[in-house]
Design a protein around this motif. Structure first.
Motif, PDB file in Angstrom:
ATOM      1  N   THR A 120       0.839  -1.200   0.000  1.00 43.16           N
ATOM      2  CA  THR A 120       0.000   0.000   0.000  1.00 43.16           C
ATOM      3  C   THR A 120       0.872   1.247   0.000  1.00 43.16           C
ATOM      4  OG1 THR A 120      -1.746  -1.179   1.160  1.00 43.16           O
ATOM      5  CG2 THR A 120      -1.855   1.219   1.199  1.00 43.16           C
ATOM      6  N   HIS A 121       1.941   1.236   0.761  1.00 39.19           N
ATOM      7  CA  HIS A 121       2.868   2.369   0.794  1.00 39.19           C
ATOM      8  C   HIS A 121       3.501   2.593  -0.575  1.00 39.19           C
ATOM      9  CE1 HIS A 121       5.459   5.311   2.707  1.00 39.19           C
ATOM     10  NE2 HIS A 121       6.476   4.755   2.087  1.00 39.19           N
ATOM     11  N   VAL A 122       3.885   1.515  -1.247  1.00 45.08           N
ATOM     12  CA  VAL A 122       4.454   1.631  -2.594  1.00 45.08           C
ATOM     13  C   VAL A 122       3.444   2.312  -3.528  1.00 45.08           C
ATOM     14  CG1 VAL A 122       5.233   0.331  -4.628  1.00 45.08           C
ATOM     15  CG2 VAL A 122       6.046  -0.310  -2.359  1.00 45.08           C
ATOM     16  N   ALA A 123       2.185   1.899  -3.446  1.00 48.76           N
ATOM     17  CA  ALA A 123       1.154   2.507  -4.295  1.00 48.76           C
ATOM     18  C   ALA A 123       0.960   3.983  -3.969  1.00 48.76           C
ATOM     19  CB  ALA A 123      -0.164   1.752  -4.141  1.00 48.76           C
ATOM     20  N   LEU A 124       0.923   4.316  -2.695  1.00 51.95           N
ATOM     21  CA  LEU A 124       0.730   5.719  -2.303  1.00 51.95           C
ATOM     22  C   LEU A 124       1.894   6.601  -2.745  1.00 51.95           C
ATOM     23  CD1 LEU A 124      -0.727   5.247   1.278  1.00 51.95           C
ATOM     24  CD2 LEU A 124      -1.952   6.059  -0.749  1.00 51.95           C
ATOM     25  N   VAL A 125       3.106   6.107  -2.583  1.00 52.84           N
ATOM     26  CA  VAL A 125       4.286   6.874  -2.994  1.00 52.84           C
ATOM     27  C   VAL A 125       4.311   7.020  -4.515  1.00 52.84           C
ATOM     28  CG1 VAL A 125       6.812   6.863  -3.074  1.00 52.84           C
ATOM     29  CG2 VAL A 125       5.635   6.324  -0.940  1.00 52.84           C
ATOM     30  N   ALA A 126       4.003   5.931  -5.216  1.00 54.53           N
ATOM     31  CA  ALA A 126       3.969   6.000  -6.676  1.00 54.53           C
ATOM     32  C   ALA A 126       2.962   7.050  -7.136  1.00 54.53           C
ATOM     33  CB  ALA A 126       3.610   4.628  -7.249  1.00 54.53           C
ATOM     34  N   ARG A 127       1.797   7.024  -6.537  1.00 53.34           N
ATOM     35  CA  ARG A 127       0.748   7.989  -6.878  1.00 53.34           C
ATOM     36  C   ARG A 127       1.194   9.415  -6.580  1.00 53.34           C
ATOM     37  NH1 ARG A 127      -3.506  10.373  -4.231  1.00 53.34           N
ATOM     38  NH2 ARG A 127      -5.331  10.756  -5.502  1.00 53.34           N
ATOM     39  N   SER A 128       1.836   9.611  -5.437  1.00 55.26           N
ATOM     40  CA  SER A 128       2.254  10.968  -5.065  1.00 55.26           C
ATOM     41  C   SER A 128       3.362  11.501  -5.968  1.00 55.26           C
ATOM     42  CB  SER A 128       2.692  11.015  -3.599  1.00 55.26           C
ATOM     43  OG  SER A 128       3.906  10.328  -3.419  1.00 55.26           O
ATOM     44  N   PHE A 129       4.156  10.609  -6.560  1.00 53.82           N
ATOM     45  CA  PHE A 129       5.211  11.031  -7.485  1.00 53.82           C
ATOM     46  C   PHE A 129       4.749  11.092  -8.932  1.00 53.82           C
ATOM     47  CE2 PHE A 129       8.410   9.695  -4.160  1.00 53.82           C
ATOM     48  CZ  PHE A 129       8.841  10.979  -3.915  1.00 53.82           C
ATOM     49  N   GLY A 130       3.447  10.939  -9.151  1.00 52.77           N
ATOM     50  CA  GLY A 130       2.903  11.147 -10.479  1.00 52.77           C
ATOM     51  C   GLY A 130       2.738   9.911 -11.338  1.00 52.77           C
ATOM     52  N   ALA A 131       2.903   8.726 -10.778  1.00 61.22           N
ATOM     53  CA  ALA A 131       2.688   7.511 -11.559  1.00 61.22           C
ATOM     54  C   ALA A 131       1.213   7.389 -11.918  1.00 61.22           C
ATOM     55  CB  ALA A 131       3.137   6.281 -10.767  1.00 61.22           C
ATOM     56  N   SER A 132       0.949   6.773 -13.042  1.00 62.63           N
ATOM     57  CA  SER A 132      -0.436   6.595 -13.472  1.00 62.63           C
ATOM     58  C   SER A 132      -0.954   5.191 -13.189  1.00 62.63           C
ATOM     59  CB  SER A 132      -0.565   6.880 -14.970  1.00 62.63           C
ATOM     60  OG  SER A 132       0.273   6.007 -15.702  1.00 62.63           O
TER      61      SER A 132
END
Length: 84
Positions: free
Chosen positions: A19-31
């Protein structure tokens, strides 16, 4: 376009990490985030709930094999463990 691959998700051990990986990815602009390992519908629902609550263009997809992702993409390997 930035997409993230989470290798080897284990339901019983990796709930917070994945979940943390997903949140960080999202916050850095990953789609998008792809994940391998054990298919986890509660993980997918959690990410979908976050996206619906806070908005944005982000999705999650389970993959049996990650190798087909590496065709026609630039790959950068990141680890949370670091290197000596």
């Amino acid at each position: 376009m930035i997409e993230v691959l989470r290798l080897g998700h284990r339901i019983s051990r990796d709930k917070r990490i994945s979940t943390h990986v997903a949140l960080v990815a999202r916050s850095f602009g990953a789609s998008k985030i792809y994940y391998t390992g054990q298919k986890d519908s509660s993980y997918e629902k959690s990410v979908d709930r976050i996206v619906s609550e806070f908005g944005g263009d982000f999705s999650i997809e389970y993959m049996n094999s990650y190798k087909k992702l590496f065709k026609n993409k630039t790959v950068v390997h990141l680890t949370m463990y670091g290197a000596d």
